[in-house]
Design a protein around this motif. Structure first.
Motif, PDB file in Angstrom:
ATOM      1  N   SER A 179      67.201  52.904  13.745  1.00 54.91           N
ATOM      2  CA  SER A 179      67.334  53.567  15.046  1.00 54.91           C
ATOM      3  C   SER A 179      66.072  53.397  15.880  1.00 54.91           C
ATOM      4  O   SER A 179      66.135  53.349  17.113  1.00 54.91           O
TER       5      SER A 179
ATOM      6  N   ALA B 210      70.106  58.771  14.435  1.00 56.09           N
ATOM      7  CA  ALA B 210      70.005  58.648  12.986  1.00 56.09           C
ATOM      8  C   ALA B 210      70.844  59.697  12.267  1.00 56.09           C
ATOM      9  O   ALA B 210      71.460  59.411  11.237  1.00 56.09           O
TER      10      ALA B 210
ATOM     11  N   THR C 260      68.186  54.723   8.262  1.00 59.73           N
ATOM     12  CA  THR C 260      68.726  55.016   9.592  1.00 59.73           C
ATOM     13  C   THR C 260      67.606  55.299  10.591  1.00 59.73           C
ATOM     14  O   THR C 260      67.729  54.953  11.772  1.00 59.73           O
TER      15      THR C 260
END
Length: 493
Positions: free
Chosen positions: A132, A44, A128
């Protein structure tokens, strides 16, 4: 669901509470306490760094290169507090993060302004982490069915809403999220300097964790093997359009490597005792100064055993040294500059370094708004003093030589105010004396260091007046004396 339910699904341990998308019943709570969460965090941060605002903030204000283990510890601590069972703990942490992020501002190399509290940037950070997490499950052989994926997404949206209830919202549905994610990858992300620093320097040059600092050869050998592997795994897991833009080819064999790495972490979570795979356990093993935000009774003995160091008096009292010449004082100040003051690791002292110090103190001591504002104001005043006295060319930064040359005669009313903030938050009974009990609270809270572990009976009698406490702090900050306690706060990676 797959035959093995993903971490955080209802497995009978803690039922989910529909009214509370965070906390012990959430998928995010379970993930944030597992060691394999590190795979999510590592991937991330690369995606975050490719965002122009976040990348600029990382380059100019972050200590992630110079102090990666400290940054990891703080990130883990903060994430776990954001999903704490106590709603008040979550709200306090969200407010603290908002205050700190609001202070991280500036302009990038192209003159574009950035702000760590920017709604788009903040939403991208949470996006993110969610994406992820999905990638981690997929690469480790798990599959999230529709309801589980919807639930996980709603938890990440709740996390963002806690920090930014009025803006920075992620799309309301998963279908819209994937369109938003594709747009961000193709239109907003850039080939930033921060991405290449993370991939080229962080894994290859990461300093030893506290547990291995006295084993440099062992760490160097392990890093030489693990660094390239970690980089290859991270790169291979990135979206292909972003890899192409960053000029990062996928090396042969990395597909097998990445699946092996992710699958191994999943199997370890399933097969090993839960205590062995908890993030708190691994963090404590790597860094004896790490204290889980929940207290972690099961880890208390391990922490105490790893953290035994010295007596209370040794923590603040300067290490005895022989009489020093002016030259040796300068050398001491130079080491202090590189080890303590240069928080961002760019070789200079500037405002982001002092801001990083203030953030670390505020984080460790969990200061309230008033004390945190006092602290940042005092550091800002100190920076103005340093600029006036030492920044002769007006370039907004100070070299180690300039600092060392002036340290012998240095006095600072602003630094006195920094010390007074520390004194005030330690002197809980307001009697203008820091006694043994208050000392212990300070060092257990700020440094995870128990003075009583040393067994030195005389240490408990130490009392400090405001003037003596301030004098010791100023002596340390001038680089003239050593202090294990303040090194723990400022210098350790």
């Amino acid at each position: 669901m797959s035959d093995a339910a993903p971490a955080g699904t209802d497995d009978g341990s803690t039922p989910a509470d529909p009214a509370d998308p965070l906390g012990p019943g959430s998928m995010l709570y379970q993930l944030a306490h597992q060691t394999r969460w590190g795979l999510v965090a590592t991937r991330a941060i690369v995606l975050e760094a490719a965002h122009p605002q976040i990348g600029a903030a990382l380059i100019t204000n972050s200590t992630f290169v110079a102090h990666p283990w400290r940054r990891l510890r703080n990130t883990v601590f903060s994430t776990q507090r954001m999903v704490d069972p106590d709603e008040r703990v979550r709200q306090r942490e969200a407010a603290r993060l908002n205050r700190l992020h609001t202070r991280i501002t500036g302009t990038d190399a192209e003159g574009r302004p950035f702000n760590a509290a920017d709604p788009e940037a903040r939403a991208w950070v949470v996006a993110t982490m969610f994406e992820s997490t999905v990638v981690m499950c997929r690469l480790s052989g798990e599959s999230l069915d529709g309801p589980a994926l919807d639930r996980l997404y709603s938890e990440f949206r709740a996390l963002l809403a806690m920090m930014d209830p009025d803006g920075g919202q992620l799309p309301p549905t998963l279908r819209e999220f994937w369109r938003y994610y594709e747009f961000m990858i193709e239109e907003r992300l850039e080939n930033t300097e921060a991405v290449h620093i993370i991939l080229d320097r962080l894994f290859a040059q990461v300093p030893a964790p506290p547990l291995l600092r006295d084993r440099p050869a062992v760490w160097a050998a392990g890093r030489a093997l693990a660094g390239p592997v970690a980089t290859a795994i991270t790169v291979a897991s990135l979206p292909e359009p972003l890899r192409a833009r960053l000029g990062l080819p996928e090396l042969p064999g990395t597909r097998t490597l990445i699946h092996t790495a992710y699958l191994s972490t999943r199997l370890a979570t399933q097969l090993l005792p839960e205590a062995w795979t908890r993030l708190d356990t691994v963090m404590t093993m790597l860094d004896p100064t790490y204290a889980p935000p929940s207290g972690g009774d099961a880890l208390a003995g391990l922490r105490r055993g790893a953290a035994k160091a010295g007596a209370l008096l040794r923590l603040l009292t300067p290490v005895p040294r022989t009489a020093a010449t002016d030259d040796s004082t300068l050398r001491s100040a130079s080491r202090f500059f590189s080890e303590v003051l240069d928080q961002t690791g760019n070789g200079y002292l500037d405002w982001p370094d002092l801001a990083a110090m203030a953030r670390e103190i505020a984080t460790r001591l969990d200061l309230d708004t008033q004390d945190e504002d006092r602290l940042f104001t005092a550091f800002a005043d100190w920076w103005r003093e340093l600029q006036t006295e030492l920044d002769t060319d007006g370039d907004g930064r100070i070299t180690g030589h300039e600092y060392a040359a002036a340290t012998a005669a240095m006095t600072s009313s602003a630094l006195i105010r920094v010390a007074e903030v520390l004194f005030d938050v330690t002197d809980t009974d307001g009697n203008e004396i820091i006694d043994a009990r208050e000392y212990r609270v300070l060092f257990r809270t700020a440094f995870d260091h128990d003075p009583g572990d040393s067994g030195d009976a005389d240490d408990g009698d130490e009392q400090l007046t405001r003037a003596e406490f301030v004098r010791r702090f100023l002596t340390f900050m001038a680089g003239r004396r050593h202090s294990d306690a303040y090194d723990r706060l400022f210098a350790q990676s």
